[in-house]
Enzyme design. Structure first.
Site, short mmCIF file in Angstrom:
data_model
loop_
_atom_site.label_atom_id
_atom_site.label_comp_id
_atom_site.label_asym_id
_atom_site.label_seq_id
_atom_site.Cartn_x
_atom_site.Cartn_y
_atom_site.Cartn_z
N ASN A 10 0.87 -1.17 0.00
CA ASN A 10 0.00 0.00 0.00
C ASN A 10 0.91 1.23 0.00
O ASN A 10 1.48 1.57 1.03
CB ASN A 10 -0.90 -0.02 1.25
CG ASN A 10 -1.72 1.25 1.37
OD1 ASN A 10 -1.78 2.07 0.44
ND2 ASN A 10 -2.37 1.43 2.51
N TRP A 11 1.02 1.84 -1.16
CA TRP A 11 1.97 2.96 -1.29
C TRP A 11 1.44 4.26 -0.69
O TRP A 11 2.15 5.24 -0.62
CB TRP A 11 2.30 3.18 -2.77
CG TRP A 11 3.18 2.12 -3.37
CD1 TRP A 11 3.65 0.98 -2.76
CD2 TRP A 11 3.74 2.11 -4.69
NE1 TRP A 11 4.44 0.28 -3.62
CE2 TRP A 11 4.52 0.94 -4.82
CE3 TRP A 11 3.64 2.97 -5.79
CZ2 TRP A 11 5.20 0.62 -5.99
CZ3 TRP A 11 4.32 2.64 -6.96
CH2 TRP A 11 5.09 1.49 -7.06
N LYS A 12 0.16 4.26 -0.33
CA LYS A 12 -0.47 5.46 0.23
C LYS A 12 -0.23 6.65 -0.72
O LYS A 12 -0.19 6.44 -1.94
CB LYS A 12 0.05 5.72 1.64
CG LYS A 12 -0.10 4.47 2.53
CD LYS A 12 0.10 4.68 3.98
CE LYS A 12 -0.11 3.36 4.72
NZ LYS A 12 0.00 3.47 6.16
N HIS A 96 -9.42 1.50 5.09
CA HIS A 96 -8.12 1.67 5.77
C HIS A 96 -8.29 2.64 6.94
O HIS A 96 -9.09 3.58 6.86
CB HIS A 96 -7.09 2.21 4.77
CG HIS A 96 -5.70 2.15 5.32
ND1 HIS A 96 -5.22 3.11 6.18
CD2 HIS A 96 -4.71 1.24 5.17
CE1 HIS A 96 -3.98 2.78 6.53
NE2 HIS A 96 -3.65 1.65 5.92
N GLU A 98 -6.61 5.04 7.90
CA GLU A 98 -6.40 6.46 7.54
C GLU A 98 -7.67 7.04 6.90
O GLU A 98 -7.99 8.21 7.09
CB GLU A 98 -5.19 6.60 6.62
CG GLU A 98 -3.89 6.42 7.40
CD GLU A 98 -2.77 5.74 6.64
OE1 GLU A 98 -2.78 5.73 5.41
OE2 GLU A 98 -1.85 5.21 7.31
N GLU A 168 -5.18 -4.56 10.74
CA GLU A 168 -4.17 -3.52 10.88
C GLU A 168 -4.40 -2.77 12.20
O GLU A 168 -5.21 -1.83 12.26
CB GLU A 168 -4.26 -2.52 9.72
CG GLU A 168 -4.01 -3.13 8.37
CD GLU A 168 -3.38 -2.13 7.39
OE1 GLU A 168 -2.41 -2.51 6.73
OE2 GLU A 168 -3.84 -0.98 7.31
N GLY A 174 2.75 2.61 10.71
CA GLY A 174 3.70 3.71 10.53
C GLY A 174 4.44 4.10 11.79
O GLY A 174 5.10 5.14 11.84
N SER A 214 3.71 -1.86 10.30
CA SER A 214 5.17 -1.92 10.47
C SER A 214 5.76 -3.29 10.13
O SER A 214 6.71 -3.75 10.76
CB SER A 214 5.58 -1.50 11.89
OG SER A 214 5.16 -0.17 12.13
N GLY A 235 3.02 -1.00 4.26
CA GLY A 235 3.04 0.43 3.95
C GLY A 235 4.47 0.87 3.64
O GLY A 235 4.99 0.65 2.54
N GLY A 236 5.11 1.48 4.62
CA GLY A 236 6.44 2.08 4.43
C GLY A 236 7.44 1.16 3.73
O GLY A 236 8.13 1.58 2.80
#
Ligand code: 13P
Length: 256
Positions: A10-12, A96, A98, A168, A174, A214, A235-236
């Protein structure tokens, strides 16, 4: 029951078209021999078309990070499931944390999107998970069950075949704070129990439950070794080709 691992990036809100294409080219080259794991890349909307073109002929799949539940019309700024299908998208991340916390998406709203995705041949990756405060107050199971039941309301066994869940925990997203494999497994197995109540046992056992929060190459093996963890929503670490591909290779080795 055998469930093929799914590793999804998930590149956001990172990478425009040019950077997306460059990163996918690197991932594509390194993933050429991967067969036992499904690999999905979810770039921002504007890069979906280019991402689909650069993955064609490979086993990489392209997913979106959100969508609207109507097919077209006066919904300024929204993207529909038919538009996603039109540019080759196979999966869509929905609910998600966010989107829930920053953009105020409710379970009821997410439910409409999950239904629309399933009806239109897109695999939804439904995200659920508790906040730090909810965990501290021992509300994790209550929160996860409520999110799951409301977001899956009205969906039948037959419709749910392409459903994917991502657990999640919000406190792990993150933050560098990963859930321990034991904590993650405990919630994943609880989610599967609830899926048995919502659907039937056979369907519940076939649904992939991804872990997100993470996840990186250093902790992937321990997490993916748990019986109810069927992949990762990264993610990251998915923005770094070497990290992302290493996680896929770890999953591949665990599958062989
Ligand atoms: P991080 O891997 O950066 O914690 O993000 C997880 C996530 O939100 C994936 O959807």
């Amino acid at each position: 029951m055998y469930r093929k691992f799914l590793i999804a990036g998930n590149w956001k809100m990172n990478n425009g078209v040019t950077d997306s294409v460059s990163l996918i080219e690197v991932i594509r080259r390194r993933m050429e021999k991967v067969r036992a794991v499904d690999v999905l890349i979810c770039p921002p909307f504007i890069a979906l078309d280019a991402a689909y073109k650069v993955t064609s002929g490979s086993l990489l799949r392209v997913g979106a990070q959100n969508m609207y539940h109507e097919s077209k019309g006066a919904f300024t700024g929204e993207i529909s499931f038919s538009m996603l299908r039109d540019c080759g998208v196979s999966h869509v991340i929905l609910g998600h944390s966010e989107r829930r916390t920053i953009f105020g998406e409710s379970d009821e709203f997410i439910n409409k999107k999950v239904c629309a995705a399933l009806e239109n041949n897109l695999s939804p990756i439904l995200c659920i998970g508790e906040s730090e405060g909810e965990r501290e107050q021992n509300k994790t199971f209550h929160v996860v069950e409520a999110q799951l039941k409301q977001c899956l309301d009205g969906i039948s066994n037959e419709q749910a075949e392409n459903l994917i869940i991502a657990y999640e925990p919000v406190w792990a997203i993150g933050t560098g704070k990963t859930a321990t494999p034991e904590i993650a497994q405990e919630v994943h197995s609880f989610i599967r129990e609830k899926l048995v109540e919502i659907f039937d046992k056979k369907l519940a056992n076939s649904v992939r439950i991804l872990y997100g929060g993470s996840m990186k190459a250093a902790n992937a093996k321990a997490l993916l070794s748990q019986v109810d963890i069927d992949g990762g929503l990264i993610g990251g670490a998915s923005l770094i080709a070497d990290e992302f591909c290493s996680i896929v290779e770890i999953a591949e080795n665990l599958s062989l």
